[in-house]
Write a protein that holds these residues in place. Structure first.
Motif, PDB file in Angstrom:
ATOM      1  N   ASP A   1       0.837  -1.194   0.000  1.00  0.00           N
ATOM      2  CA  ASP A   1       0.000   0.000   0.000  1.00  0.00           C
ATOM      3  C   ASP A   1       0.877   1.250   0.000  1.00  0.00           C
ATOM      4  OD1 ASP A   1      -2.403   1.553   0.204  1.00  0.00           O
ATOM      5  OD2 ASP A   1      -2.183   1.613   2.384  1.00  0.00           O
ATOM      6  N   LEU A   2       1.931   1.231   0.804  1.00  0.00           N
ATOM      7  CA  LEU A   2       2.856   2.368   0.854  1.00  0.00           C
ATOM      8  C   LEU A   2       3.544   2.558  -0.493  1.00  0.00           C
ATOM      9  CD1 LEU A   2       4.436   4.588   2.330  1.00  0.00           C
ATOM     10  CD2 LEU A   2       6.033   2.810   3.079  1.00  0.00           C
ATOM     11  N   HIS A   3       4.098   1.479  -1.053  1.00  0.00           N
ATOM     12  CA  HIS A   3       4.781   1.580  -2.349  1.00  0.00           C
ATOM     13  C   HIS A   3       3.797   1.982  -3.444  1.00  0.00           C
ATOM     14  CE1 HIS A   3       8.479   0.146  -0.697  1.00  0.00           C
ATOM     15  NE2 HIS A   3       7.951  -1.020  -0.340  1.00  0.00           N
ATOM     16  N   GLY A   4       2.596   1.414  -3.400  1.00  0.00           N
ATOM     17  CA  GLY A   4       1.575   1.752  -4.384  1.00  0.00           C
ATOM     18  C   GLY A   4       1.162   3.211  -4.322  1.00  0.00           C
ATOM     19  N   SER A   5       1.081   3.760  -3.114  1.00  0.00           N
ATOM     20  CA  SER A   5       0.695   5.166  -2.972  1.00  0.00           C
ATOM     21  C   SER A   5       1.746   6.082  -3.582  1.00  0.00           C
ATOM     22  CB  SER A   5       0.466   5.528  -1.500  1.00  0.00           C
ATOM     23  OG  SER A   5       1.676   5.529  -0.764  1.00  0.00           O
TER      24      SER A   5
ATOM     25  N   MET B   1      -3.143   4.235  -0.778  1.00  0.00           N
ATOM     26  CA  MET B   1      -3.367   4.241  -2.229  1.00  0.00           C
ATOM     27  C   MET B   1      -4.635   5.024  -2.567  1.00  0.00           C
ATOM     28  SD  MET B   1      -2.139   0.344  -3.131  1.00  0.00           S
ATOM     29  CE  MET B   1      -2.406   0.410  -4.898  1.00  0.00           C
ATOM     30  N   LYS B   2      -5.645   4.854  -1.761  1.00  0.00           N
ATOM     31  CA  LYS B   2      -6.897   5.591  -1.966  1.00  0.00           C
ATOM     32  C   LYS B   2      -6.660   7.087  -1.821  1.00  0.00           C
ATOM     33  CE  LYS B   2     -11.547   6.092  -0.099  1.00  0.00           C
ATOM     34  NZ  LYS B   2     -12.466   5.671   0.962  1.00  0.00           N
TER      35      LYS B   2
ATOM     36  N   GLY C   1      -5.092   8.935  -4.701  1.00  0.00           N
ATOM     37  CA  GLY C   1      -5.872   9.168  -5.911  1.00  0.00           C
ATOM     38  C   GLY C   1      -6.338   7.929  -6.636  1.00  0.00           C
ATOM     39  N   GLY C   2      -6.076   6.752  -6.089  1.00  0.00           N
ATOM     40  CA  GLY C   2      -6.554   5.523  -6.706  1.00  0.00           C
ATOM     41  C   GLY C   2      -7.993   5.241  -6.311  1.00  0.00           C
ATOM     42  N   LYS C   3      -8.731   4.619  -7.202  1.00  0.00           N
ATOM     43  CA  LYS C   3     -10.098   4.175  -6.900  1.00  0.00           C
ATOM     44  C   LYS C   3      -9.980   2.800  -6.261  1.00  0.00           C
ATOM     45  CE  LYS C   3     -14.646   3.654  -7.485  1.00  0.00           C
ATOM     46  NZ  LYS C   3     -15.312   3.416  -6.266  1.00  0.00           N
TER      47      LYS C   3
END
Length: 100
Positions: A13-17, A40-41, A44-46
């Motif tokens: 989640d951290l890397h994805g954000s 991640m949310k 700006g991710g849905k």
């Protein structure tokens, strides 16, 4: 472009954000659909599924939740096909991502 990012744990989640933040800077029209967490949310991710709904640790917990795990895999595949992303990005989480 349309991006689909899958992560199933807090570190992903951290890397994805961070990735979402970078993608949004490079591609202002980016549509990002993701499996991850609050980071991640908030970047700006849905968010489709939160990693807390996916986390099963240990042999017994995996066995007792096998139906849920399999239905999540099926749901994810259908969601990917419906979203029709230009690219899918897998972050860690090999037990799930290798099946996708």
């Amino acid at each position: 472009m349309k991006y689909y990012i899958i992560s199933g744990e807090a570190s992903g989640d951290l890397h994805g954000s961070k990735l979402i933040e970078a993608l949004k800077k490079k591609d202002i029209r980016a549509h990002i659909r993701c499996w991850g967490g609050d980071l991640m949310k908030n970047s700006g991710g849905k968010l489709v599924k939160h990693y807390k709904e996916l986390a099963f640790m240990g042999f017994w917990e995996v066995i007792t939740n096998l139906k849920t795990i399999l239905s999540n895999i099926i749901f994810c595949k259908k969601d990917i096909l419906a979203f029709n992303p230009d690219i899918i990005i897998y972050i860690d989480y090999p037990g799930f991502n290798l099946r996708i």
